[in-house]
Design a protein around this motif. Structure first.
Motif, PDB file in Angstrom:
ATOM      1  N   CYS A   1     -11.314  57.036 -34.042  1.00 54.99           N
ATOM      2  CA  CYS A   1     -11.499  58.297 -34.767  1.00 54.99           C
ATOM      3  C   CYS A   1     -12.595  58.185 -35.825  1.00 54.99           C
ATOM      4  CB  CYS A   1     -10.185  58.719 -35.420  1.00 54.99           C
ATOM      5  SG  CYS A   1      -8.930  59.299 -34.256  1.00 54.99           S
ATOM      6  N   VAL A   2     -12.671  57.040 -36.491  1.00 56.69           N
ATOM      7  CA  VAL A   2     -13.725  56.849 -37.496  1.00 56.69           C
ATOM      8  C   VAL A   2     -15.092  56.875 -36.830  1.00 56.69           C
ATOM      9  CG1 VAL A   2     -14.729  55.203 -39.130  1.00 56.69           C
ATOM     10  CG2 VAL A   2     -12.259  55.642 -39.155  1.00 56.69           C
ATOM     11  N   ARG A   3     -15.208  56.220 -35.670  1.00 61.56           N
ATOM     12  CA  ARG A   3     -16.482  56.258 -34.943  1.00 61.56           C
ATOM     13  C   ARG A   3     -16.785  57.678 -34.457  1.00 61.56           C
ATOM     14  NH1 ARG A   3     -14.419  51.500 -32.534  1.00 61.56           N
ATOM     15  NH2 ARG A   3     -13.834  52.719 -30.693  1.00 61.56           N
ATOM     16  N   ARG A   4     -15.766  58.355 -33.982  1.00 66.26           N
ATOM     17  CA  ARG A   4     -15.951  59.663 -33.348  1.00 66.26           C
ATOM     18  C   ARG A   4     -16.180  60.787 -34.358  1.00 66.26           C
ATOM     19  NH1 ARG A   4     -16.849  63.539 -31.091  1.00 66.26           N
ATOM     20  NH2 ARG A   4     -16.025  64.457 -29.182  1.00 66.26           N
ATOM     21  N   PHE A   5     -15.387  60.783 -35.443  1.00 69.49           N
ATOM     22  CA  PHE A   5     -15.437  61.874 -36.421  1.00 69.49           C
ATOM     23  C   PHE A   5     -16.163  61.507 -37.707  1.00 69.49           C
ATOM     24  CE2 PHE A   5     -11.042  62.603 -34.460  1.00 69.49           C
ATOM     25  CZ  PHE A   5     -11.556  63.382 -33.434  1.00 69.49           C
ATOM     26  N   GLY A   6     -16.458  60.224 -37.896  1.00 67.29           N
ATOM     27  CA  GLY A   6     -17.085  59.793 -39.144  1.00 67.29           C
ATOM     28  C   GLY A   6     -16.094  59.453 -40.229  1.00 67.29           C
ATOM     29  N   GLY A   7     -14.807  59.514 -39.914  1.00 68.15           N
ATOM     30  CA  GLY A   7     -13.784  59.220 -40.911  1.00 68.15           C
ATOM     31  C   GLY A   7     -12.443  59.756 -40.468  1.00 68.15           C
ATOM     32  N   VAL A   8     -11.516  59.863 -41.412  1.00 65.33           N
ATOM     33  CA  VAL A   8     -10.163  60.315 -41.111  1.00 65.33           C
ATOM     34  C   VAL A   8      -9.913  61.695 -41.711  1.00 65.33           C
ATOM     35  CG1 VAL A   8      -9.185  58.009 -40.884  1.00 65.33           C
ATOM     36  CG2 VAL A   8      -9.279  59.103 -43.135  1.00 65.33           C
ATOM     37  N   THR A   9      -8.957  62.390 -41.111  1.00 67.98           N
ATOM     38  CA  THR A   9      -8.488  63.677 -41.619  1.00 67.98           C
ATOM     39  C   THR A   9      -6.967  63.628 -41.683  1.00 67.98           C
ATOM     40  OG1 THR A   9      -8.196  64.697 -39.451  1.00 67.98           O
ATOM     41  CG2 THR A   9     -10.407  64.816 -40.416  1.00 67.98           C
ATOM     42  N   GLY A  10      -6.373  64.676 -42.222  1.00 64.81           N
ATOM     43  CA  GLY A  10      -4.923  64.753 -42.216  1.00 64.81           C
ATOM     44  C   GLY A  10      -4.372  64.739 -40.803  1.00 64.81           C
ATOM     45  N   ASP A  11      -5.063  65.389 -39.866  1.00 66.16           N
ATOM     46  CA  ASP A  11      -4.641  65.378 -38.469  1.00 66.16           C
ATOM     47  C   ASP A  11      -4.660  63.967 -37.893  1.00 66.16           C
ATOM     48  OD1 ASP A  11      -4.139  68.107 -38.199  1.00 66.16           O
ATOM     49  OD2 ASP A  11      -6.226  68.548 -37.717  1.00 66.16           O
ATOM     50  N   VAL A  12      -5.676  63.214 -38.223  1.00 66.67           N
ATOM     51  CA  VAL A  12      -5.761  61.836 -37.730  1.00 66.67           C
ATOM     52  C   VAL A  12      -4.581  61.019 -38.251  1.00 66.67           C
ATOM     53  CG1 VAL A  12      -7.081  59.687 -37.836  1.00 66.67           C
ATOM     54  CG2 VAL A  12      -8.254  61.846 -37.389  1.00 66.67           C
ATOM     55  N   PHE A  13      -4.224  61.207 -39.516  1.00 63.54           N
ATOM     56  CA  PHE A  13      -3.072  60.492 -40.058  1.00 63.54           C
ATOM     57  C   PHE A  13      -1.810  60.836 -39.274  1.00 63.54           C
ATOM     58  CE2 PHE A  13      -5.710  59.554 -43.724  1.00 63.54           C
ATOM     59  CZ  PHE A  13      -5.225  58.320 -44.134  1.00 63.54           C
ATOM     60  N   GLY A  14      -1.643  62.106 -38.931  1.00 62.41           N
ATOM     61  CA  GLY A  14      -0.493  62.490 -38.117  1.00 62.41           C
ATOM     62  C   GLY A  14      -0.517  61.829 -36.756  1.00 62.41           C
ATOM     63  N   GLY A  15      -1.685  61.799 -36.133  1.00 62.01           N
ATOM     64  CA  GLY A  15      -1.818  61.142 -34.844  1.00 62.01           C
ATOM     65  C   GLY A  15      -1.514  59.661 -34.910  1.00 62.01           C
TER      66      GLY A  15
ATOM     67  N   GLY B   1     -10.651  64.843 -27.094  1.00 62.59           N
ATOM     68  CA  GLY B   1     -10.844  65.260 -25.709  1.00 62.59           C
ATOM     69  C   GLY B   1     -11.955  66.261 -25.502  1.00 62.59           C
ATOM     70  N   SER B   2     -12.411  66.868 -26.576  1.00 72.94           N
ATOM     71  CA  SER B   2     -13.458  67.895 -26.448  1.00 72.94           C
ATOM     72  C   SER B   2     -14.806  67.313 -26.053  1.00 72.94           C
ATOM     73  CB  SER B   2     -13.610  68.656 -27.764  1.00 72.94           C
ATOM     74  OG  SER B   2     -14.176  67.820 -28.769  1.00 72.94           O
ATOM     75  N   ALA B   3     -15.029  66.025 -26.368  1.00 75.86           N
ATOM     76  CA  ALA B   3     -16.307  65.358 -26.086  1.00 75.86           C
ATOM     77  C   ALA B   3     -17.479  66.041 -26.765  1.00 75.86           C
ATOM     78  CB  ALA B   3     -16.550  65.269 -24.576  1.00 75.86           C
ATOM     79  N   LYS B   4     -17.211  66.759 -27.861  1.00 71.39           N
ATOM     80  CA  LYS B   4     -18.269  67.444 -28.605  1.00 71.39           C
ATOM     81  C   LYS B   4     -18.692  66.610 -29.804  1.00 71.39           C
ATOM     82  CE  LYS B   4     -16.917  72.147 -27.294  1.00 71.39           C
ATOM     83  NZ  LYS B   4     -18.158  72.403 -26.535  1.00 71.39           N
ATOM     84  N   PRO B   5     -19.855  66.931 -30.396  1.00 67.07           N
ATOM     85  CA  PRO B   5     -20.276  66.220 -31.608  1.00 67.07           C
ATOM     86  C   PRO B   5     -19.219  66.311 -32.703  1.00 67.07           C
ATOM     87  CG  PRO B   5     -22.068  67.543 -30.730  1.00 67.07           C
ATOM     88  CD  PRO B   5     -20.854  67.912 -29.945  1.00 67.07           C
ATOM     89  N   ALA B   6     -19.311  65.423 -33.674  1.00 67.83           N
ATOM     90  CA  ALA B   6     -18.267  65.301 -34.697  1.00 67.83           C
ATOM     91  C   ALA B   6     -17.968  66.620 -35.397  1.00 67.83           C
ATOM     92  CB  ALA B   6     -18.679  64.246 -35.717  1.00 67.83           C
ATOM     93  N   ASP B   7     -18.997  67.342 -35.814  1.00 70.18           N
ATOM     94  CA  ASP B   7     -18.765  68.594 -36.544  1.00 70.18           C
ATOM     95  C   ASP B   7     -18.015  69.603 -35.686  1.00 70.18           C
ATOM     96  OD1 ASP B   7     -19.993  67.577 -38.768  1.00 70.18           O
ATOM     97  OD2 ASP B   7     -21.925  68.564 -38.404  1.00 70.18           O
ATOM     98  N   ASP B   8     -18.395  69.704 -34.424  1.00 67.20           N
ATOM     99  CA  ASP B   8     -17.718  70.644 -33.527  1.00 67.20           C
ATOM    100  C   ASP B   8     -16.286  70.186 -33.239  1.00 67.20           C
ATOM    101  OD1 ASP B   8     -19.957  72.260 -33.361  1.00 67.20           O
ATOM    102  OD2 ASP B   8     -20.742  71.228 -31.586  1.00 67.20           O
TER     103      ASP B   8
END
Length: 260
Positions: A230-244, A95-102
């Protein structure tokens, strides 16, 4: 490296995906591969505990609404809110609409933003609403829904850990499990879970079998859509993404079971 035993994989599953007092004996890619293949087993245990809590309250004279709340609360308690926290953080990042790193930096913050709060609110409301509807029909329907949704949620994690899905960060749980499960093995686990869900639904006849199997399939479909975004948006997955992904799959499966 010594060969990974099924026990190593099961310990990894319960030690990382639940709050149960299980000691993880190995923390490497081989153990993660075995562990993520066993993820639906953790869902089965959590689902049975959830159904037992709801059934116990109904037996003591409580209404279906309180049973539904308890059934939705047990998975949160047995994971220390891990998946719900991941869902909220993922919602804040997207929802932040910021670049992946941010966006990834926002997800690592300890507080929950407005997107996370709103997402948690509606997801939990949807889960309780469906469970109330099904418990109001019968304890058995609510119990089967609790088990099917919990198993489908962890199946989504197995599929998200398949080969080809990259981690968004070089560290953390996402990096530890991203891409560890061979695609063929992930599909085999999915087939077993869908068939088992259909078998559970067969308690209510042929239509029940089809509906429970469809709930598992569509739950994974909803999680897959979120995963790809999420892969498109963040470049991959994180532990948070797995929870989501887990919470998305659980909620989607319950919604399917509420229809028809």
């Amino acid at each position: 490296m010594s060969r990974t035993s099924p026990a190593d994989g099961i310990r990894f599953t319960f030690g990382t995906l639940t709050a149960l007092p299980v000691h993880v004996t190995r923390w490497d890619r081989a153990a993660a591969r075995a562990g993520m293949q066993w993820a639906p087993l953790a869902g089965l245990v959590i689902g049975l505990c959830s159904a037992a809590a709801g059934g116990a309250l109904l037996a003591l004279g409580a209404g279906p609404l309180l049973a539904a709340v308890a059934t939705a609360a047990v998975p949160a308690a047995l994971t220390r809110g891990l998946h719900l926290d991941g869902l909220a953080d993922t919602a804040d990042g997207l929802g932040s609409a910021k670049p992946a790193d941010d966006a990834l930096r926002i997800m690592k913050q300890s507080d929950i933003g407005p997107f996370g709060v709103i997402t948690l609110l509606f997801v939990l409301l949807a889960q309780v609403a469906v469970l109330f509807q099904l418990y109001d029909a019968s304890w058995a329907r609510g119990a089967v829904a609790a088990v099917v949704s919990a198993v489908a949620a962890r199946l989504a994690l197995t599929l998200a850990a398949r080969a080809g899905v990259p981690p968004a960060r070089p560290e953390g749980l996402g990096a530890a499990v991203a891409g560890v499960v061979p695609r063929g093995r992930a599909l085999l686990v999915a087939a077993v879970v869908v068939a088992a869900a259909g078998g559970a639904g067969a308690l209510f006849g042929a239509y029940g079998a089809v509906r429970c199997a469809a709930a598992a399939v569509l739950a994974c479909g909803a999680a897959e859509l979120l995963l790809r975004h999420c892969v498109r948006r963040f470049g991959g997955v994180t532990g948070d993404v797995f929870g989501g992904l887990a919470e998305t799959a659980a909620t989607a499966s319950l919604i399917v079971l509420a229809l028809g």
